[in-house]
Design a protein around this motif. Structure first.
Motif, mmCIF file in Angstrom:
data_model
loop_
_atom_site.group_PDB
_atom_site.id
_atom_site.type_symbol
_atom_site.label_atom_id
_atom_site.label_comp_id
_atom_site.label_asym_id
_atom_site.label_seq_id
_atom_site.Cartn_x
_atom_site.Cartn_y
_atom_site.Cartn_z
ATOM 1 N N PRO A 1 0.816 -1.223 0.000
ATOM 2 C CA PRO A 1 0.000 0.000 0.000
ATOM 3 C C PRO A 1 0.848 1.271 0.000
ATOM 4 O O PRO A 1 0.369 2.333 -0.382
ATOM 5 C CB PRO A 1 -0.806 -0.126 1.294
ATOM 6 C CG PRO A 1 0.020 -0.996 2.185
ATOM 7 C CD PRO A 1 0.703 -1.973 1.273
ATOM 8 N N THR B 1 2.894 1.734 -9.142
ATOM 9 C CA THR B 1 2.173 0.468 -9.082
ATOM 10 C C THR B 1 2.866 -0.608 -9.907
ATOM 11 O O THR B 1 3.649 -0.332 -10.808
ATOM 12 C CB THR B 1 0.738 0.652 -9.580
ATOM 13 O OG1 THR B 1 0.768 1.342 -10.834
ATOM 14 C CG2 THR B 1 -0.068 1.461 -8.591
ATOM 15 N N ALA C 1 -5.413 3.812 1.361
ATOM 16 C CA ALA C 1 -4.858 2.719 0.555
ATOM 17 C C ALA C 1 -5.055 1.371 1.229
ATOM 18 O O ALA C 1 -5.294 0.356 0.554
ATOM 19 C CB ALA C 1 -3.383 2.978 0.290
ATOM 20 N N LEU C 2 -4.954 1.326 2.558
ATOM 21 C CA LEU C 2 -5.087 0.048 3.262
ATOM 22 C C LEU C 2 -6.484 -0.541 3.153
ATOM 23 O O LEU C 2 -6.686 -1.731 3.408
ATOM 24 C CB LEU C 2 -4.722 0.235 4.744
ATOM 25 C CG LEU C 2 -3.208 0.354 5.037
ATOM 26 C CD1 LEU C 2 -2.989 0.759 6.479
ATOM 27 C CD2 LEU C 2 -2.504 -0.964 4.737
ATOM 28 N N GLU C 3 -7.456 0.305 2.786
ATOM 29 C CA GLU C 3 -8.832 -0.185 2.658
ATOM 30 C C GLU C 3 -9.165 -0.571 1.219
ATOM 31 O O GLU C 3 -10.239 -1.132 0.973
ATOM 32 C CB GLU C 3 -9.809 0.891 3.142
ATOM 33 C CG GLU C 3 -9.673 1.222 4.618
ATOM 34 C CD GLU C 3 -10.660 2.287 5.048
ATOM 35 O OE1 GLU C 3 -11.584 2.589 4.250
ATOM 36 O OE2 GLU C 3 -10.521 2.819 6.162
ATOM 37 N N ARG C 4 -8.283 -0.255 0.298
ATOM 38 C CA ARG C 4 -8.541 -0.573 -1.123
ATOM 39 C C ARG C 4 -7.868 -1.910 -1.458
ATOM 40 O O ARG C 4 -6.787 -1.954 -2.016
ATOM 41 C CB ARG C 4 -8.006 0.542 -2.020
ATOM 42 C CG ARG C 4 -8.786 1.822 -1.913
ATOM 43 C CD ARG C 4 -8.262 2.873 -2.857
ATOM 44 N NE ARG C 4 -7.476 3.891 -2.166
ATOM 45 C CZ ARG C 4 -6.342 4.400 -2.599
ATOM 46 N NH1 ARG C 4 -5.818 3.966 -3.724
ATOM 47 N NH2 ARG C 4 -5.717 5.330 -1.917
ATOM 48 N N ILE C 5 -8.517 -2.992 -1.093
ATOM 49 C CA ILE C 5 -7.931 -4.324 -1.223
ATOM 50 C C ILE C 5 -8.731 -5.143 -2.230
ATOM 51 O O ILE C 5 -9.963 -5.149 -2.223
ATOM 52 C CB ILE C 5 -7.909 -5.042 0.142
ATOM 53 C CG1 ILE C 5 -7.019 -4.270 1.127
ATOM 54 C CG2 ILE C 5 -7.418 -6.475 -0.015
ATOM 55 C CD1 ILE C 5 -7.034 -4.845 2.520
ATOM 56 N N LEU D 1 1.253 2.481 -3.640
ATOM 57 C CA LEU D 1 0.081 2.334 -4.496
ATOM 58 C C LEU D 1 -0.187 3.569 -5.346
ATOM 59 O O LEU D 1 -0.505 3.454 -6.530
ATOM 60 C CB LEU D 1 -1.138 2.017 -3.629
ATOM 61 C CG LEU D 1 -2.469 1.848 -4.363
ATOM 62 C CD1 LEU D 1 -2.369 0.768 -5.427
ATOM 63 C CD2 LEU D 1 -3.574 1.517 -3.369
ATOM 64 N N TRP E 1 -4.006 -7.804 -3.436
ATOM 65 C CA TRP E 1 -3.469 -6.618 -4.108
ATOM 66 C C TRP E 1 -4.142 -5.376 -3.554
ATOM 67 O O TRP E 1 -5.324 -5.396 -3.208
ATOM 68 C CB TRP E 1 -3.727 -6.697 -5.620
ATOM 69 C CG TRP E 1 -2.995 -7.828 -6.292
ATOM 70 C CD1 TRP E 1 -3.405 -9.122 -6.370
ATOM 71 C CD2 TRP E 1 -1.738 -7.752 -6.945
ATOM 72 N NE1 TRP E 1 -2.469 -9.876 -7.041
ATOM 73 C CE2 TRP E 1 -1.430 -9.051 -7.408
ATOM 74 C CE3 TRP E 1 -0.828 -6.728 -7.197
ATOM 75 C CZ2 TRP E 1 -0.259 -9.348 -8.108
ATOM 76 C CZ3 TRP E 1 0.336 -7.010 -7.892
ATOM 77 C CH2 TRP E 1 0.612 -8.305 -8.335
ATOM 78 N N PHE E 2 -3.375 -4.304 -3.487
ATOM 79 C CA PHE E 2 -3.921 -3.003 -3.144
ATOM 80 C C PHE E 2 -4.206 -2.263 -4.445
ATOM 81 O O PHE E 2 -3.398 -2.302 -5.384
ATOM 82 C CB PHE E 2 -2.937 -2.229 -2.265
ATOM 83 C CG PHE E 2 -2.715 -2.884 -0.935
ATOM 84 C CD1 PHE E 2 -3.550 -2.588 0.142
ATOM 85 C CD2 PHE E 2 -1.709 -3.820 -0.757
ATOM 86 C CE1 PHE E 2 -3.362 -3.207 1.368
ATOM 87 C CE2 PHE E 2 -1.520 -4.449 0.458
ATOM 88 C CZ PHE E 2 -2.348 -4.146 1.537
#
Length: 638
Positions: A227, A234, A296-300, A230, A309-310
């Motif tokens: 993350p 990327t 970013a940590l919540e976009r999994i 990200l 993947w993030f």
């Protein structure tokens, strides 16, 4: 890795070629694979040294024109990388899919040394030409590689250290290679690890920029395994169309999707067009949840193979503010043939897609309709490094045609050249062989040509062993080859080889751009005189049995006679006869094609004049007269 002497380098290569184990040197597996190809496939001699090959300026322009969209996208990234390495004497090359350097950044003070070393614009680094090199081996394997000093097959290049990475296009094809090289480097191979990392990262950014420029109204999904990077760097980028299907991907994206679904990344048709949900536990309706407004940590995302993947999703409207770089619809050589006719433009658009492919192309169209012009434009747009060689199968006597095509060795026959002569097929090696009027090729030669196409080799007359050739064949005929094959006068198996793709040019009388063509031809002739409306009407009403050739000759004739303006009085007699009809109709209807008998009647039986109008040789006219049994009616010599 100490610098080797010439003798030690040759001995190591020869020992490797004979299967002996290497002693004292640690070589990369990819380097050894390239050595094996150089020896076994390319038949290169380890003891032979040669300077770098720089392609002629005309060929370089053709390569650059084909690669222009990619050069445009890559240029800013290359300049940024070059500035980062300023003072370290690195040289940056962008080589196309044929191994030719189409862009270059290097120090001016080293220009002479760089050119001699091949680190220069126009250098040809294909493996079968230059041996093992970073560019050539990257093209052969599709993988990033460092070729350091004595890793090079050709001893001339053993002072160089080169690192290269592939650039794939959105169709999954290896489109270019980015190379970072030094004229002189430390002896240790490990010293170039940073160079390999930098050039690989730069190639990945070029792929990303290319995808972003062409993504249009698509969603773009960027993925990283961490993350922390990200939003800046990327690992994978995908383009998703409005229906939620994968439209395009970077090379890393193709590998990731293939791994996720248990597929082969080389088979892009199994990846592109599939729904996003085929690879991840998400669909397009959930993409807004992966945008920047969430941490970013919540976009999994979870891939189907279980990997995590993030993600960063970019909505289409976010990118609409930036102007997209669109690929021109036609390469310059083909664009030059577009004069406004819709049917011709459709042919050219098809040709633009076929030009870079190594497919045999059959061009059909009436005599003089521009088949050779199209063939030359296809060659120019193909980026092939060799020459364009044209041969008219109907113009060369049958007894000489075989030797012209295949060549012959010294002493093959009395009267031949004392040193023998290479054939036109061999002269077209790495280029294009254009076989005009292929329908008139004798059946015996058709069988030999079929072997050339199927085996990629020729056997000159008098020779015992064949020679390998790399040619792209474009053939043309005004005769319907399918009908000839059905009648047994043309080999059907050869026809299937020749028309992997077919382009059909309309006759001039069927085109709507005669006025534009006439003005362009006059400009090429150096004539700036205007054409009167009545003269243009006559040009548009004529049936043009000789097509473009006849139009060109008519305009040459008119330009020679006219002083202030080209009028109907300056046109050839055959065109003046249509003036009254042209004046009566504001929208002339195309006239039917004239038969050979009509053309001969128009020329009072003069064979030379008929050949000029039809744009063929006198021998062709005589053969057709005999074939159509017209010899009694038209026997006037000419």
């Amino acid at each position: 890795m100490p610098v080797q002497s010439y003798s030690a380098h040759v001995q190591e290569l020869e020992a490797f070629g004979m299967g002996y184990p290497l002693h004292g040197q640690e070589r990369d597996r990819a380097v050894l694979g390239s050595w094996r190809r150089c020896i076994d496939q390319h038949r290169l001699d380890p003891s032979h040294t040669s300077d770098a090959h720089i392609v002629p300026a005309g060929q370089l322009r053709a390569h650059q024109e084909e690669s222009e969209p990619l050069i445009h996208i890559a240029r800013s990234g290359l300049e940024r990388l070059y500035q980062q390495l300023k003072g370290l004497d690195y040289v940056l090359l962008l080589a196309d899919q044929h191994g030719v350097a189409v862009d270059f950044l290097g120090h001016d003070r080293h220009a002479s040394d760089l050119r001699n070393a091949g680190l220069y614009l126009g250098a040809q680094w294909r493996e079968d030409t230059a041996g093992t090199s970073a560019v050539g081996t990257c093209l052969a394997t599709g993988e990033a590689i460092t070729v350091h000093q004595s890793d090079h097959f050709n001893f001339t290049h053993t002072t160089l250290s080169c690192s290269a990475a592939p650039i794939y296009n959105l169709q999954g094809e290896l489109a270019a290679v980015l190379d970072l090289s030094l004229l002189r480097s430390p002896a240790e191979r490990a010293s170039q690890q940073m160079a390999l990392h930098l050039v690989t990262a730069a190639a990945r950014r070029v792929e990303l920029a290319n995808l972003m420029a062409q993504s249009g109204s698509d969603w773009v999904l960027r993925l990283a395994q961490s993350p922390d990077f990200l939003d800046v760097d990327t690992d994978v980028t995908l383009s998703i169309d409005p229906r939620g299907r994968i439209r395009a991907m970077t090379h890393a994206g193709a590998r990731m999707l293939a791994t996720s679904a248990g597929l082969d990344w080389r088979q892009r048709q199994l990846l592109a067009g599939k729904p996003l949900s085929h690879f991840f536990d998400v669909d397009t309706n959930q993409l807004p949840l992966l945008m920047r407004d969430r941490p970013a940590l919540e976009r999994i995302l979870r891939a189907r193979d279980g990997s995590i993947w993030f993600a960063l999703a970019l909505a289409p409207q976010e990118r609409s503010r930036a102007p997209a770089t669109s690929r021109p619809s036609l390469q310059p050589a083909l664009q030059a043939l577009d004069t406004g006719d819709a049917a011709v433009r459709q042919v050219l658009q098809k040709a633009a897609k076929l030009a870079p492919q190594n497919l045999p192309i059959l061009v059909q169209g009436e005599t003089g309709s521009g088949k050779e012009f199209l063939a030359r434009a296809l060659h120019a747009a193909s980026g092939r490094s060799g020459a364009f060689i044209a041969i008219n199968c109907a113009a060369i006597p049958e007894a000489l045609l075989e030797s012209e095509l295949f060549g012959y060795l010294p002493g093959t026959w009395t009267g031949g050249a004392s040193k023998g002569r290479p054939g036109l097929i061999e002269a077209a090696d790495h280029g294009t062989l254009f076989l005009d009027e292929i329908g008139d090729m004798p059946l015996t030669l058709q069988a030999k040509l079929l072997r050339v196409l199927s085996e990629s080799e020729i056997t000159p007359l008098g020779a015992r062993a064949p020679r390998k050739v790399d040619i792209r064949v474009i053939s043309a005929s005004h005769r319907p080859l399918a009908e000839l094959a059905a009648a047994g006068s043309f080999r059907s198996d050869l026809l299937y080889r020749l028309n992997a793709a077919e382009l059909r040019l309309p006759a001039l009388r069927e085109r709507s751009d005669i006025s534009t063509l006439a003005k362009r031809m006059l400009a090429h002739l150096g004539c700036n005189l205007p054409i009167s409306e009545t003269a243009l009407a006559a040009l548009q009403s004529h049936h043009w049995p000789g097509n473009l050739r006849e139009l060109h000759n008519a305009l040459r004739y008119a330009a020679a006679l006219a002083d202030q303006q080209i009028d109907t009085a300056h046109l050839p007699d055959a065109l003046q006869a249509t003036t009254a009809m042209a004046a009566d109709s504001a929208t002339p209807q195309p006239a039917p094609a004239a038969s050979l008998e009509q053309v001969l009647a128009q020329c009072n039986g003069n064979v030379s004049e008929a050949a000029r109008l039809l744009g063929v040789n006198r021998s062709t006219i005589h053969r057709r007269i005999q074939r159509q049994q017209l010899s009694r009616s038209f026997s006037k010599p000419g």
